[in-house]
Design a protein around this motif. Structure first.
Motif, PDB file in Angstrom:
ATOM      1  N   LYS A  16       0.830  -1.208   0.000  1.00  0.00           N
ATOM      2  CA  LYS A  16       0.000   0.000   0.000  1.00  0.00           C
ATOM      3  C   LYS A  16       0.865   1.259   0.000  1.00  0.00           C
ATOM      4  N   ARG A  17       1.950   1.244   0.779  1.00  0.00           N
ATOM      5  CA  ARG A  17       2.811   2.429   0.841  1.00  0.00           C
ATOM      6  C   ARG A  17       3.479   2.677  -0.505  1.00  0.00           C
ATOM      7  N   ALA A  18       3.915   1.596  -1.167  1.00  0.00           N
ATOM      8  CA  ALA A  18       4.522   1.749  -2.492  1.00  0.00           C
ATOM      9  C   ALA A  18       3.519   2.340  -3.476  1.00  0.00           C
ATOM     10  N   ILE A  23       6.748   5.029  -4.328  1.00  0.00           N
ATOM     11  CA  ILE A  23       8.130   4.731  -3.947  1.00  0.00           C
ATOM     12  C   ILE A  23       8.285   3.219  -3.826  1.00  0.00           C
ATOM     13  N   TYR A  24       9.492   2.746  -4.084  1.00  0.00           N
ATOM     14  CA  TYR A  24       9.762   1.322  -3.903  1.00  0.00           C
ATOM     15  C   TYR A  24       9.800   1.005  -2.414  1.00  0.00           C
ATOM     16  N   THR A  25       9.210  -0.105  -2.050  1.00  0.00           N
ATOM     17  CA  THR A  25       9.312  -0.588  -0.675  1.00  0.00           C
ATOM     18  C   THR A  25       9.807  -2.030  -0.708  1.00  0.00           C
ATOM     19  N   TYR A  26      10.528  -2.405   0.334  1.00  0.00           N
ATOM     20  CA  TYR A  26      11.148  -3.729   0.371  1.00  0.00           C
ATOM     21  C   TYR A  26      10.950  -4.368   1.737  1.00  0.00           C
ATOM     22  N   TYR A  47      -2.694  -5.118  -7.525  1.00  0.00           N
ATOM     23  CA  TYR A  47      -2.693  -3.727  -7.986  1.00  0.00           C
ATOM     24  C   TYR A  47      -1.288  -3.136  -8.073  1.00  0.00           C
ATOM     25  N   ILE A  48      -0.273  -3.854  -7.554  1.00  0.00           N
ATOM     26  CA  ILE A  48       1.099  -3.341  -7.558  1.00  0.00           C
ATOM     27  C   ILE A  48       2.041  -4.453  -8.005  1.00  0.00           C
TER      28      ILE A  48
END
Length: 251
Positions: A16-18, A23-26, A47-48
């Motif tokens: 959700k944050r990405a 922004i890329y999240t890992y 969705y991502i």
């Protein structure tokens, strides 16, 4: 909440944050079992874009990254570093195993999910890990077992990290996984079945309980505690009708 529910919630939050912030999240490094939980979430997170990497093509422990250049307009980079650990004086070094290196890292108070695969070649280990942990390891790790060591951050594509394969050829009555594992590991069919029941067998990166699965060319499978293998190809037949199989073992 269970640990599985907490992990699923964390992965959903990263996705959700990405999506919301572009922004890329890992994640941190996920075990094979945790990657199976991620697979359960794929429909919900469609969705991502998501991608897995452990730093090397054959790494089992992997980080999931959310986002893509197509979605965000710029490339992402997985937060993975490699630390090389070597004896200060090789001739005085103990014989060091995967367990020895992992134990030394855990003794420093490092969380397991910040460390990926550990590749041991002779008395040198290569540790895939988060960049922040790489610096900590280089600063704090001075001894493995009874051996004084030195640590250095190295490139993720050095030749030493390329896998070494040893081919094994033997006849089997069937291409079923349990039949092949029993022969490969020199155990009984009952013992091979127990490995599936204990969730110690993976096929192409996923835990499998299907002992009757038929292996095909290129399948990568592993058994926790026994190693990783590639089903290379089928050879000819014996006079009694058994099938020769060619298996590559990672060493």
């Amino acid at each position: 909440m269970t640990e599985e529910q907490i992990l699923k919630g964390r992965l959903c939050d990263l996705a959700k944050r990405a999506y919301n912030q572009n922004i890329y999240t890992y994640s941190n490094f996920l075990s094979v079992a945790e990657q199976s939980l991620l697979d359960e979430l794929r429909p919900e997170l469609s969705y991502i874009h998501m991608e897995l990497s452990g730093g090397g093509d054959l790494c089992e422990r992997q980080i999931v990254g959310f986002g893509s250049e197509e979605e965000f307009g710029y490339p992402g980079e997985f937060p993975i570093a490699v630390v090389m650990i070597q004896p200060l004086l090789e001739k005085f070094s103990d014989s060091l195993s995967h367990r020895d290196f992992l134990g030394a890292l855990m003794h420093l108070g490092i969380e397991r999910d910040t460390i990926g695969d550990i590749i041991v070649k002779e008395k040198t280990a290569y540790i895939y890990c988060l960049p922040s942990i790489a610096e900590y390891i280089c600063k704090e790790l001075t001894k493995v077992k009874h051996t004084n060591v030195k640590c250095e951050i190295v490139s993720t594509d050095i030749p030493a990290l390329a896998p070494t394969l040893v081919e094994e050829t033997f006849p089997v009555a069937s291409l079923r996984m349990d039949v092949i594992l029993a022969t490969l590991l020199k155990c009984s069919r009952k013992e091979a079945l127990a490995l599936f029941e204990e969730k110690r067998v993976t096929l192409n990166g996923h835990i499998t309980g299907r002992n009757s699965s038929l292996l095909k060319d290129g399948d990568i499978f592993s058994v926790r505690g026994h190693g990783k293998f590639v089903f290379d190809h089928v050879g000819g037949n014996t006079r009694k009708g058994k099938i020769y199989v060619h298996i590559n073992r990672y060493v």
